[in-house]
Write an enzyme that holds these catalytic residues in place. Structure first.
Site, short mmCIF file in Angstrom:
data_model
loop_
_atom_site.label_atom_id
_atom_site.label_comp_id
_atom_site.label_asym_id
_atom_site.label_seq_id
_atom_site.Cartn_x
_atom_site.Cartn_y
_atom_site.Cartn_z
N ARG A 240 0.86 -1.18 0.00
CA ARG A 240 0.00 0.00 0.00
C ARG A 240 0.89 1.22 0.00
O ARG A 240 2.00 1.18 0.57
CB ARG A 240 -0.86 0.06 1.27
CG ARG A 240 -2.16 -0.70 1.23
CD ARG A 240 -3.17 -0.11 0.25
NE ARG A 240 -4.43 -0.82 0.28
CZ ARG A 240 -4.75 -1.88 -0.47
NH1 ARG A 240 -3.88 -2.36 -1.34
NH2 ARG A 240 -5.94 -2.43 -0.36
N GLU A 269 -2.28 7.96 -3.87
CA GLU A 269 -2.69 7.58 -5.22
C GLU A 269 -4.16 7.94 -5.47
O GLU A 269 -4.95 7.94 -4.52
CB GLU A 269 -2.44 6.08 -5.45
CG GLU A 269 -3.30 5.16 -4.61
CD GLU A 269 -2.93 3.69 -4.76
OE1 GLU A 269 -1.75 3.34 -4.63
OE2 GLU A 269 -3.86 2.91 -5.03
N HIS A 287 -1.53 0.46 -9.62
CA HIS A 287 -2.25 -0.39 -8.65
C HIS A 287 -3.07 -1.49 -9.36
O HIS A 287 -4.31 -1.51 -9.26
CB HIS A 287 -3.15 0.46 -7.75
CG HIS A 287 -3.48 -0.22 -6.45
ND1 HIS A 287 -3.73 0.44 -5.27
CD2 HIS A 287 -3.62 -1.55 -6.14
CE1 HIS A 287 -4.00 -0.42 -4.31
NE2 HIS A 287 -3.94 -1.65 -4.82
#
Ligand code: GLV
Length: 329
Positions: A240, A269, A287
């Site tokens: 993460r 993000e 991602h």
């Protein structure tokens, strides 16, 4: 008896929507527009269940809007976007989608590590820019993978799947750091050795970060940790954003204190720290570690299984806060 109402906060495959509609009155966001908090709050009124992704932040304020909510089902393994404690306090079950994405995510993490070590995307940018004029001895020399030391920070299901790829497929030595050492029956066949965090940083040729996010691991890899790494080492983060200090990483790459990095996740993000975009020795992806058709379908189905079981008297397969179920009995 009226059917429970649910909100599906993001696009899902039509077949999945049909499946949910067999059980529920569904308010679906099939146009996949990111719903802002006001809209989410409004559409959650009267809903017994909600299907979300890691994009929707489900905090105490939002939970305040959810007078009828019994279950939050996220189509993700990570759930740091959800205030699980607040959900538990309100008797709301939280479910996630572990296991079904383990192998695809491990494939991707291993691939990113290889791309960074062997400078694959950097080479492609060089070629596309028309800079390839002739062969040279050291053109895009990178770092080997096979036989090297693979370091894994966070040795859960995905970490173990990466360790299997490294040890069994590439003859790598595996070291890892985790709260607890693995049981011998899992660690020994992989030759995986528990080490403390600074030993991990110092000895890994290729470090992969797969630890779940919590405040306790915020910036667990920052300037001090990067300074311990070998100048030939690579770092890959598929965990993460926020686990790695992105600014410190950009600086370490710029100074060539480590050879290369690969990121699939970012602090803040989908914004990406501009300093990361300026360094050549990094692979950047948006991602997508679990993004294969099969795996995304399996994740969506598991998220639906959880919703259906939770709201029709069944046993949800993958609860995050099972104490809510126990309290309801
Ligand atoms: C993706 O990041 C997930 O948590 O499933």
């Amino acid at each position: 008896m009226p059917r429970p109402e649910i909100l599906v906060a993001r696009y899902v495959l039509p077949e999945l929507l049909t499946r949910l509609q067999e059980h529920f009155d569904v308010d679906a966001n099939q146009e996949d527009r990111l719903l802002d908090r006001r809209e989410l709050c409004a559409r959650l009124k009267g809903k017994a269940g909600v299907f979300i992704t890691s994009n929707e932040r489900f905090d105490a304020e939002l939970i305040g809007c959810c007078t009828d909510l019994a279950v939050v089902s996220t189509m993700a393994v990570g759930y740091n976007n959800i205030d699980v404690m607040a959900c538990t306090e309100h008797g709301i079950l939280v479910t996630n989608t572990p296991d079904v994405l383990t192998e695809s995510t491990a494939d991707f993490g291993f691939g990113l590590m290889m791309a960074a070590a062997r400078r694959i995307t950097e080479s492609e940018r060089f070629l596309r820019a028309g800079e390839w004029t002739h062969w040279t001895y050291s053109l895009m020399n990178g770092q080997d993978i096979h036989g090297k030391t693979l370091g894994i920070l966070g040795m859960g299901r995905i970490g173990q799947a990466i360790a299997r790829r490294g040890a069994l497929g590439f003859g790598m030595k595996v070291i890892y750091h985790n709260r607890n050492p693995l049981p011998a029956d899992i660690a020994d066949p992989l030759g995986a050795r528990w080490v403390d965090k600074s030993t991990l940083m110092k000895q890994a040729d290729h470090l992969i970060v797969v630890v779940p996010y919590s405040a306790a691991v915020h910036h667990i890899i920052g300037a001090d940790e990067l300074a311990l790494m070998k100048p030939t080492a690579t770092l890959t983060n598929i965990a993460r954003g926020g686990v790695v200090d992105d600014a410190a990483l950009a600086e370490a790459l710029k100074q060539r204190r480590i050879a290369a990095a690969a990121l699939d996740v970012y602090e803040g993000e989908p914004k990406v720290n501009a300093a990361l975009l300026d360094v050549p020795n990094i692979v950047l992806t948006p991602h997508i570690a679990s993004a294969t058709g099969d795996t995304r379908r399996a994740m969506a189905n598991l998220a639906a299984d959880n919703l259906i079981a939770a709201l029709t008297g069944g046993t949800p397969p993958t609860p995050v806060n099972p104490e809510v179920l126990a309290a309801a009995v």
